[in-house]
Design a protein around this motif. Structure first.
Motif, PDB file in Angstrom:
ATOM      1  N   ASP A  83      -5.352  -4.540  -5.079  1.00 38.89           N
ATOM      2  CA  ASP A  83      -6.423  -5.486  -4.791  1.00 38.89           C
ATOM      3  C   ASP A  83      -6.629  -5.664  -3.291  1.00 38.89           C
ATOM      4  OD1 ASP A  83      -6.850  -5.899  -7.485  1.00 38.89           O
ATOM      5  OD2 ASP A  83      -5.540  -7.654  -7.598  1.00 38.89           O
ATOM      6  N   GLU A  84      -5.534  -5.693  -2.527  1.00 38.15           N
ATOM      7  CA  GLU A  84      -5.639  -5.929  -1.094  1.00 38.15           C
ATOM      8  C   GLU A  84      -4.820  -4.955  -0.261  1.00 38.15           C
ATOM      9  OE1 GLU A  84      -4.572  -9.961  -0.392  1.00 38.15           O
ATOM     10  OE2 GLU A  84      -6.339 -10.778  -1.413  1.00 38.15           O
ATOM     11  N   THR A  85      -4.239  -3.952  -0.909  1.00 40.09           N
ATOM     12  CA  THR A  85      -3.422  -2.979  -0.187  1.00 40.09           C
ATOM     13  C   THR A  85      -3.696  -1.573  -0.698  1.00 40.09           C
ATOM     14  OG1 THR A  85      -1.592  -3.239  -1.747  1.00 40.09           O
ATOM     15  CG2 THR A  85      -1.551  -4.615   0.238  1.00 40.09           C
ATOM     16  N   LEU A  86      -3.361  -0.625   0.140  1.00 42.29           N
ATOM     17  CA  LEU A  86      -3.469   0.788  -0.215  1.00 42.29           C
ATOM     18  C   LEU A  86      -2.111   1.437   0.006  1.00 42.29           C
ATOM     19  CD1 LEU A  86      -5.178   3.453  -0.751  1.00 42.29           C
ATOM     20  CD2 LEU A  86      -5.274   3.627   1.748  1.00 42.29           C
ATOM     21  N   LYS A  87      -1.606   2.114  -0.992  1.00 44.94           N
ATOM     22  CA  LYS A  87      -0.430   2.954  -0.809  1.00 44.94           C
ATOM     23  C   LYS A  87      -0.912   4.371  -0.536  1.00 44.94           C
ATOM     24  CE  LYS A  87       3.549   0.798  -2.917  1.00 44.94           C
ATOM     25  NZ  LYS A  87       4.730   1.014  -3.793  1.00 44.94           N
ATOM     26  N   LEU A  88      -0.328   4.978   0.480  1.00 40.64           N
ATOM     27  CA  LEU A  88      -0.757   6.295   0.940  1.00 40.64           C
ATOM     28  C   LEU A  88       0.454   7.213   1.030  1.00 40.64           C
ATOM     29  CD1 LEU A  88      -2.950   8.150   2.289  1.00 40.64           C
ATOM     30  CD2 LEU A  88      -2.234   7.155   4.469  1.00 40.64           C
ATOM     31  N   TRP A  89       0.352   8.374   0.394  1.00 38.73           N
ATOM     32  CA  TRP A  89       1.409   9.389   0.459  1.00 38.73           C
ATOM     33  C   TRP A  89       0.839  10.643   1.090  1.00 38.73           C
ATOM     34  CZ3 TRP A  89       0.587   6.213  -3.702  1.00 38.73           C
ATOM     35  CH2 TRP A  89       1.671   5.438  -4.145  1.00 38.73           C
ATOM     36  N   SER A  90       1.507  11.146   2.126  1.00 39.18           N
ATOM     37  CA  SER A  90       1.167  12.446   2.689  1.00 39.18           C
ATOM     38  C   SER A  90       2.212  13.445   2.199  1.00 39.18           C
ATOM     39  CB  SER A  90       1.165  12.390   4.222  1.00 39.18           C
ATOM     40  OG  SER A  90       2.496  12.404   4.717  1.00 39.18           O
ATOM     41  N   LEU A  91       2.161  14.650   2.708  1.00 46.31           N
ATOM     42  CA  LEU A  91       3.166  15.637   2.346  1.00 46.31           C
ATOM     43  C   LEU A  91       4.523  15.306   2.948  1.00 46.31           C
ATOM     44  CD1 LEU A  91       1.100  18.933   2.766  1.00 46.31           C
ATOM     45  CD2 LEU A  91       1.555  17.649   0.667  1.00 46.31           C
ATOM     46  N   HIS A  92       4.562  14.308   3.844  1.00 45.72           N
ATOM     47  CA  HIS A  92       5.787  14.036   4.584  1.00 45.72           C
ATOM     48  C   HIS A  92       6.277  12.603   4.471  1.00 45.72           C
ATOM     49  CE1 HIS A  92       4.919  17.949   6.265  1.00 45.72           C
ATOM     50  NE2 HIS A  92       3.755  17.509   6.651  1.00 45.72           N
ATOM     51  N   GLY A  93       5.704  11.789   3.611  1.00 46.58           N
ATOM     52  CA  GLY A  93       6.202  10.430   3.480  1.00 46.58           C
ATOM     53  C   GLY A  93       5.207   9.495   2.837  1.00 46.58           C
ATOM     54  N   ALA A  94       5.525   8.197   2.869  1.00 51.42           N
ATOM     55  CA  ALA A  94       4.719   7.177   2.204  1.00 51.42           C
ATOM     56  C   ALA A  94       4.546   5.966   3.105  1.00 51.42           C
ATOM     57  CB  ALA A  94       5.388   6.757   0.897  1.00 51.42           C
ATOM     58  N   TRP A  95       3.367   5.319   3.009  1.00 56.50           N
ATOM     59  CA  TRP A  95       3.072   4.136   3.810  1.00 56.50           C
ATOM     60  C   TRP A  95       2.215   3.170   3.007  1.00 56.50           C
ATOM     61  CZ3 TRP A  95       3.054   9.154   5.346  1.00 56.50           C
ATOM     62  CH2 TRP A  95       3.943   9.504   6.377  1.00 56.50           C
ATOM     63  N   GLN A  96       2.168   1.924   3.465  1.00 62.68           N
ATOM     64  CA  GLN A  96       1.302   0.923   2.845  1.00 62.68           C
ATOM     65  C   GLN A  96       0.417   0.294   3.901  1.00 62.68           C
ATOM     66  OE1 GLN A  96       2.424  -1.553  -0.572  1.00 62.68           O
ATOM     67  NE2 GLN A  96       2.311  -3.286   0.825  1.00 62.68           N
ATOM     68  N   LEU A  97      -0.882   0.182   3.607  1.00 60.88           N
ATOM     69  CA  LEU A  97      -1.850  -0.355   4.543  1.00 60.88           C
ATOM     70  C   LEU A  97      -2.572  -1.541   3.897  1.00 60.88           C
ATOM     71  CD1 LEU A  97      -1.472   2.747   5.318  1.00 60.88           C
ATOM     72  CD2 LEU A  97      -3.749   2.605   6.333  1.00 60.88           C
ATOM     73  N   PRO A  98      -2.579  -2.710   4.552  1.00 58.63           N
ATOM     74  CA  PRO A  98      -3.336  -3.841   4.027  1.00 58.63           C
ATOM     75  C   PRO A  98      -4.835  -3.644   4.241  1.00 58.63           C
ATOM     76  CG  PRO A  98      -2.331  -4.411   6.116  1.00 58.63           C
ATOM     77  CD  PRO A  98      -1.808  -3.047   5.762  1.00 58.63           C
ATOM     78  N   GLN A  99      -5.620  -4.313   3.417  1.00 60.17           N
ATOM     79  CA  GLN A  99      -7.069  -4.180   3.507  1.00 60.17           C
ATOM     80  C   GLN A  99      -7.603  -4.968   4.691  1.00 60.17           C
ATOM     81  OE1 GLN A  99      -9.202  -5.401   0.002  1.00 60.17           O
ATOM     82  NE2 GLN A  99     -10.963  -4.127   0.495  1.00 60.17           N
ATOM     83  N   ALA A 100      -8.604  -4.400   5.381  1.00 58.87           N
ATOM     84  CA  ALA A 100      -9.271  -5.051   6.495  1.00 58.87           C
ATOM     85  C   ALA A 100     -10.718  -5.336   6.097  1.00 58.87           C
ATOM     86  CB  ALA A 100      -9.230  -4.161   7.740  1.00 58.87           C
TER      87      ALA A 100
END
Length: 250
Positions: A83-100
């Motif tokens: 709802d307010e965050t995005l989980k992002l996976w690349s070929l080399h790891g994972a991150w979480q980004l809040p919505q702007a």
């Protein structure tokens, strides 16, 4: 399901960029949260309940996964939208980004890293450059309704195999030869690195060796192209198998 800690180390931000790709198998730097056996006794050896897995292996608030093909660095990514965050996976790891807040489309930002999508197109920006992405595949996340009692599911092709981790006990159900052989085996956790989303499981019965290595990173089924948040390597009976997996939230 707990959320994955917001971070994007500068040293690995280039994993998504032209000329900044990390070496195969590299991932976010682990500055803490790592637990590995230091006494020769695998972690989890005395634990009768199933260990908790890193949140980076789960979709979080997301109900599905999306596969993105990105240029010009020929990068491929996986996302799960909450709802307010995005989980992002690349070929080399994972991150979480809040919505702007933005005027149009959906923008997710963590410091100087952002993911901005409108429909089936997206743009990833970092201090090192920019990627243009096109949506390639999407699918629903697995649920406990479809996999009762299963905390993590992995699979691979040619030959077909699956691994299911029990939600209650440190047991895994291994199916090989396209389902012709199925067995349930106890395991011990020899590596747990929450920051990097990395787990290694090994046999708890010395009579038969196996190892399951799980890493949070974009993974794509080599037959369907479907996206997953984890790469999985199964080693057993002198053979090694590669596939994809995902955590299944309650």
């Amino acid at each position: 399901m707990g959320t994955y800690r917001d971070f994007w180390p500068a040293a690995v931000a280039g994993a998504l960029l032209i000329g900044g790709c990390a070496a195969p198998g590299a991932g976010p730097s682990a500055t803490g949260g790592s637990a590995e056996s230091t006494s020769g006794k695998p972690l989890g050896a005395d634990v009768s309940t199933a260990p908790l897995l890193p949140p980076a292996l789960f979709p979080g608030e997301g109900e599905g996964f999306e596969a993105w093909r990105c240029a010009p660095a020929n990068q491929h990514m996986v996302t799960a939208f909450g709802d307010e965050t995005l989980k992002l996976w690349s070929l080399h790891g994972a991150w979480q980004l809040p919505q702007a807040v933005v005027a149009s489309g959906a923008r997710y930002q963590n410091g100087e890293i952002s993911f901005w999508n409108r429909g089936d197109k997206a743009q990833v920006e970092t201090p090192r450059g920019q990627l243009k992405c096109q949506l390639a595949h999407s699918r629903d996340a697995r649920t406990r309704d479809n996999h009762p009692g299963v905390m993590f599911f992995a699979h691979g092709n040619e030959p077909g195999w699956t691994v299911e981790l029990d939600n209650h006990e440190p047991l895994l159900t291994l199916s090989t030869d396209y389902g012709d052989t199925t067995e349930t085996l106890p395991y011990m956790m020899s590596v747990m690195d929450n920051d990097a989303g990395r787990v290694v499981l090994e046999n708890a019965n010395a009579g038969r060796f196996f190892r399951v290595r799980i890493e949070a990173a974009a993974c794509f089924d080599d037959m369907s192209g479907n996206p997953h948040p984890a790469r999985v390597t199964l080693s057993i009976d002198g053979e090694q198998y590669s596939g994809c997996g995902e955590g299944i939230a309650p």
